[in-house]
Design a protein around this motif. Structure first.
Motif, PDB file in Angstrom:
ATOM      1  N   GLY A  29       2.045 -13.686   2.841  1.00 15.04           N
ATOM      2  CA  GLY A  29       1.838 -12.337   3.347  1.00 15.04           C
ATOM      3  C   GLY A  29       2.632 -11.305   2.567  1.00 15.04           C
ATOM      4  O   GLY A  29       3.822 -11.480   2.337  1.00 15.04           O
ATOM      5  N   LYS A  30       1.944 -10.235   2.149  1.00 17.30           N
ATOM      6  CA  LYS A  30       2.625  -9.207   1.335  1.00 17.30           C
ATOM      7  C   LYS A  30       1.830  -7.907   1.357  1.00 17.30           C
ATOM      8  O   LYS A  30       0.586  -7.933   1.393  1.00 17.30           O
ATOM      9  CB  LYS A  30       2.787  -9.691  -0.107  1.00 17.30           C
ATOM     10  N   VAL A  31       2.539  -6.793   1.311  1.00 16.02           N
ATOM     11  CA  VAL A  31       1.893  -5.496   1.117  1.00 16.02           C
ATOM     12  C   VAL A  31       1.476  -5.398  -0.350  1.00 16.02           C
ATOM     13  O   VAL A  31       2.310  -5.526  -1.242  1.00 16.02           O
ATOM     14  CB  VAL A  31       2.861  -4.342   1.473  1.00 16.02           C
ATOM     15  N   ILE A  32       0.217  -5.193  -0.586  1.00 15.11           N
ATOM     16  CA  ILE A  32      -0.269  -5.155  -1.971  1.00 15.11           C
ATOM     17  C   ILE A  32      -0.637  -3.747  -2.433  1.00 15.11           C
ATOM     18  O   ILE A  32      -0.799  -3.514  -3.620  1.00 15.11           O
ATOM     19  CB  ILE A  32      -1.459  -6.098  -2.184  1.00 15.11           C
ATOM     20  N   GLN A  33      -0.757  -2.819  -1.477  1.00 12.89           N
ATOM     21  CA  GLN A  33      -1.076  -1.450  -1.867  1.00 12.89           C
ATOM     22  C   GLN A  33      -0.692  -0.510  -0.724  1.00 12.89           C
ATOM     23  O   GLN A  33      -0.824  -0.855   0.452  1.00 12.89           O
ATOM     24  CB  GLN A  33      -2.573  -1.304  -2.190  1.00 12.89           C
ATOM     25  N   THR A  34      -0.162   0.645  -1.070  1.00 10.80           N
ATOM     26  CA  THR A  34       0.196   1.644  -0.065  1.00 10.80           C
ATOM     27  C   THR A  34      -0.623   2.908  -0.309  1.00 10.80           C
ATOM     28  O   THR A  34      -0.902   3.297  -1.446  1.00 10.80           O
ATOM     29  CB  THR A  34       1.688   1.980  -0.118  1.00 10.80           C
ATOM     30  N   PHE A  35      -0.974   3.551   0.800  1.00 14.80           N
ATOM     31  CA  PHE A  35      -1.723   4.803   0.751  1.00 14.80           C
ATOM     32  C   PHE A  35      -0.952   5.829   1.557  1.00 14.80           C
ATOM     33  O   PHE A  35      -1.086   5.913   2.778  1.00 14.80           O
ATOM     34  CB  PHE A  35      -3.138   4.608   1.297  1.00 14.80           C
ATOM     35  N   ILE A  36      -0.073   6.564   0.873  1.00 15.51           N
ATOM     36  CA  ILE A  36       0.847   7.504   1.517  1.00 15.51           C
ATOM     37  C   ILE A  36       0.713   8.854   0.858  1.00 15.51           C
ATOM     38  O   ILE A  36       0.581   8.948  -0.377  1.00 15.51           O
ATOM     39  CB  ILE A  36       2.298   6.983   1.408  1.00 15.51           C
ATOM     40  N   ALA A  37       0.759   9.887   1.659  1.00 10.34           N
ATOM     41  CA  ALA A  37       0.632  11.252   1.115  1.00 10.34           C
ATOM     42  C   ALA A  37       1.755  11.559   0.139  1.00 10.34           C
ATOM     43  O   ALA A  37       2.883  11.099   0.312  1.00 10.34           O
ATOM     44  CB  ALA A  37       0.648  12.259   2.269  1.00 10.34           C
TER      45      ALA A  37
ATOM     46  N   TRP B  82       5.138  10.611  13.818  1.00 10.44           N
ATOM     47  CA  TRP B  82       4.651   9.424  13.097  1.00 10.44           C
ATOM     48  C   TRP B  82       3.150   9.520  12.853  1.00 10.44           C
ATOM     49  O   TRP B  82       2.662   9.187  11.770  1.00 10.44           O
ATOM     50  CB  TRP B  82       4.977   8.156  13.880  1.00 10.44           C
ATOM     51  N   THR B  83       2.423  10.001  13.844  1.00  5.17           N
ATOM     52  CA  THR B  83       0.977  10.141  13.693  1.00  5.17           C
ATOM     53  C   THR B  83       0.646  11.076  12.535  1.00  5.17           C
ATOM     54  O   THR B  83      -0.279  10.833  11.762  1.00  5.17           O
ATOM     55  CB  THR B  83       0.350  10.680  14.995  1.00  5.17           C
ATOM     56  N   GLN B  84       1.430  12.149  12.398  1.00  2.01           N
ATOM     57  CA  GLN B  84       1.189  13.129  11.339  1.00  2.01           C
ATOM     58  C   GLN B  84       1.721  12.661   9.987  1.00  2.01           C
ATOM     59  O   GLN B  84       1.133  12.954   8.944  1.00  2.01           O
ATOM     60  CB  GLN B  84       1.844  14.466  11.714  1.00  2.01           C
ATOM     61  N   GLU B  85       2.845  11.938  10.002  1.00  2.00           N
ATOM     62  CA  GLU B  85       3.528  11.578   8.762  1.00  2.00           C
ATOM     63  C   GLU B  85       3.454  10.076   8.482  1.00  2.00           C
ATOM     64  O   GLU B  85       4.415   9.471   8.023  1.00  2.00           O
ATOM     65  CB  GLU B  85       5.004  12.008   8.832  1.00  2.00           C
ATOM     66  N   SER B  86       2.337   9.494   8.739  1.00  3.28           N
ATOM     67  CA  SER B  86       2.156   8.071   8.432  1.00  3.28           C
ATOM     68  C   SER B  86       1.071   7.929   7.375  1.00  3.28           C
ATOM     69  O   SER B  86       0.342   8.878   7.086  1.00  3.28           O
ATOM     70  CB  SER B  86       1.771   7.285   9.688  1.00  3.28           C
ATOM     71  N   GLY B  87       1.005   6.765   6.802  1.00  5.08           N
ATOM     72  CA  GLY B  87      -0.065   6.451   5.869  1.00  5.08           C
ATOM     73  C   GLY B  87      -0.657   5.108   6.257  1.00  5.08           C
ATOM     74  O   GLY B  87      -0.549   4.686   7.413  1.00  5.08           O
TER      75      GLY B  87
ATOM     76  N   GLU C  85      -7.890   9.362   1.936  1.00  3.51           N
ATOM     77  CA  GLU C  85      -7.496  10.492   1.091  1.00  3.51           C
ATOM     78  C   GLU C  85      -6.151  11.011   1.572  1.00  3.51           C
ATOM     79  O   GLU C  85      -5.972  11.278   2.772  1.00  3.51           O
ATOM     80  CB  GLU C  85      -8.537  11.622   1.157  1.00  3.51           C
ATOM     81  N   ASN C  86      -5.203  11.125   0.656  1.00  2.00           N
ATOM     82  CA  ASN C  86      -3.890  11.677   0.994  1.00  2.00           C
ATOM     83  C   ASN C  86      -3.249  10.935   2.174  1.00  2.00           C
ATOM     84  O   ASN C  86      -2.642  11.539   3.054  1.00  2.00           O
ATOM     85  CB  ASN C  86      -4.022  13.175   1.312  1.00  2.00           C
ATOM     86  N   GLY C  87      -3.424   9.624   2.209  1.00  2.00           N
ATOM     87  CA  GLY C  87      -2.810   8.810   3.249  1.00  2.00           C
ATOM     88  C   GLY C  87      -3.523   8.809   4.581  1.00  2.00           C
ATOM     89  O   GLY C  87      -3.039   8.218   5.551  1.00  2.00           O
ATOM     90  N   LYS C  88      -4.695   9.438   4.670  1.00  2.00           N
ATOM     91  CA  LYS C  88      -5.432   9.514   5.930  1.00  2.00           C
ATOM     92  C   LYS C  88      -6.840   8.940   5.760  1.00  2.00           C
ATOM     93  O   LYS C  88      -7.456   9.075   4.695  1.00  2.00           O
ATOM     94  CB  LYS C  88      -5.541  10.968   6.410  1.00  2.00           C
ATOM     95  N   ILE C  89      -7.342   8.314   6.804  1.00  2.00           N
ATOM     96  CA  ILE C  89      -8.730   7.841   6.798  1.00  2.00           C
ATOM     97  C   ILE C  89      -9.644   9.032   7.012  1.00  2.00           C
ATOM     98  O   ILE C  89      -9.457   9.819   7.952  1.00  2.00           O
ATOM     99  CB  ILE C  89      -8.957   6.777   7.885  1.00  2.00           C
TER     100      ILE C  89
END
Length: 411
Positions: free
Chosen positions: A403-411, A365-370, A27-31
């Motif tokens: 190899g490829k990024v297929i989906q991003t989960f970022i706030a 980075w810990t706070q602003e990563s996805g 949710e919102n880029g966080k587990i």
């Protein structure tokens, strides 16, 4: 906010140092904890879930060189390829990285236009002129934690020492892209058989190792924190190791393409293989890989340098050096895993946690990563159409990669 459920995915978490197959909720880029309010379910079978990456060296070409790339185009390329934090050297044209106020505006524009967190390395000397120290105190107020003179030469070694002392007093890191200008001169390729046969001006590996040795002595004397970026010569690994063994506050990175490509690619005057520092020999590649594996080289960067097609059309030595690299970063990483150089979690650590530590931004980075979902088996062709970056300048054009990024989960 939407909650995404990813089933049976291989979670590669460098902070927890865990590599396990599980079902996660994001949710919102966080587990987050398991939830019944799932809005999307993703089949993660055979996929890798890893944090968004941190890139220690990329040139986005704005301001001043928008014909090659913009904060909007390169920000999108970085973000879509899983890179959320991008660190850029201070040699834009015009140079604005000696002014803390201008840097703040650049960072804001990178987020509004490209959706990335931009971190700017400040100029070590005024306008990178190599003569007078820049206003590092002002740069620190503007958000810079590091300074560098990029590839611009210093007038003399006394200037270097004075800037190192200045940076040390402010607890700022000095970033070196080591190259002795008197040896490199007007060279453009690695000193080796291929360059000799083609008659191209050469940059011997000793241009890098002499610069590293000299700067390390200055670092030891001043006590400044130093980072050596874009290491290309195998012999440089031993020098960095000696410095670390002595307890110096030294870190290093290597461009991803140096772990895969060699000077053989310049055969036939292939200007798409023209980079600086140059692609080196097979032996250098092997030593660099081992240096990363052993932790002597702390992290891997993209060294992304997008260029317009016209920049590569002149005779080899007159073309601009640079390689677009955001789009091939993950495929190259997957290749390192497939070739047995790293376990998946080891590679992830080298492009996420390790560079965050080097850049003194671990908490941020810990706070602003996805999180990003990578398909390590997805085969695709590198083409001008498939490359997201505005720059299409890569020797991998028309090659198949995996190899490829297929989906991003970022706030």
């Amino acid at each position: 906010m939407s909650i995404v459920k990813i089933e049976n995915v291989r979670v590669l978490d460098p902070i927890k140092k865990t590599d396990s197959v599980e079902t996660v909720y994001i949710e919102n880029g966080k587990i987050v904890a398991a939830s019944d309010a799932v809005t999307e379910t993703v089949n993660g079978q055979g996929k890798w879930l890893m944090p968004t990456m941190v890139d220690l060296c990329a040139r986005l070409r704005e301001p001043g060189q928008q014909q090659h790339g913009t904060l909007k185009s390169e920000g999108k390329a970085a973000r879509d390829n899983g890179i959320l934090h991008v660190i850029t050297p201070p040699d834009s044209k015009p140079i604005v990285q000696d002014n803390g106020a201008l840097i703040h505006g650049l960072v804001e524009k990178a987020m509004s236009d490209g959706g990335i967190y931009l971190h700017v390395i400040g100029a070590q000397t005024q306008g990178l002129n190599g003569k007078q120290p820049a206003n590092m105190a002002g740069l620190k107020k503007g958000g810079c934690t590091a300074v560098s003179n990029a590839y611009a030469p210093f007038e003399n070694d006394d200037v270097v020492i004075r800037t190192l002392e200045y940076a040390a007093g402010l607890d700022m890191t000095v970033v070196f892209y080591p190259e002795e200008p008197q040896i490199a001169k007007d060279g453009c390729v690695h000193e080796g058989f291929v360059a000799s046969r083609q008659g191209l001006p050469m940059i011997p590996a000793i241009a890098e190792t002499i610069a590293i040795a000299k700067y390390l002595l200055m670092v030891e004397m001043t006590g400044v924190k130093a980072h050596f970026g874009l290491i290309s010569a195998g012999a440089s690994v031993e020098l960095i190791k000696i410095a670390k063994d002595k307890g110096l506050a030294v870190t290093a990175d290597v461009a991803m393409h140096q772990l895969h490509l060699t000077d053989q690619l310049i055969d036939g005057f292939n200007s798409l293989a023209h980079v600086r520092p140059p692609l080196r020999a097979e032996k250098d590649k092997a030593l660099l890989r081992q240096g990363v594996k052993d932790g002597v080289i702390d992290s891997i960067c993209t060294h992304h340098e997008p260029l317009s097609s016209s920049a590569k059309l002149a005779p080899f030595a007159e073309t601009l050096p640079g390689m677009t690299a955001f789009d091939t970063y993950v495929p190259f990483g997957v290749q390192l895993v497939n070739e047995g150089v790293f376990e998946p979690l080891e590679w992830v650590e080298k492009v996420t946690l390790a560079p965050a530590k080097v850049a003194n931004m671990l908490d941020r980075w810990t706070q602003e990563s996805g999180w990003i979902l990578v398909d390590p088996e997805l085969e695709w062709t590198v083409s001008k159409e498939s490359i997201i970056s505005q720059g299409k300048n890569t020797p991998l054009i028309n090659q198949k990669v995996r190899g490829k990024v297929i989906q991003t989960f970022i706030a």
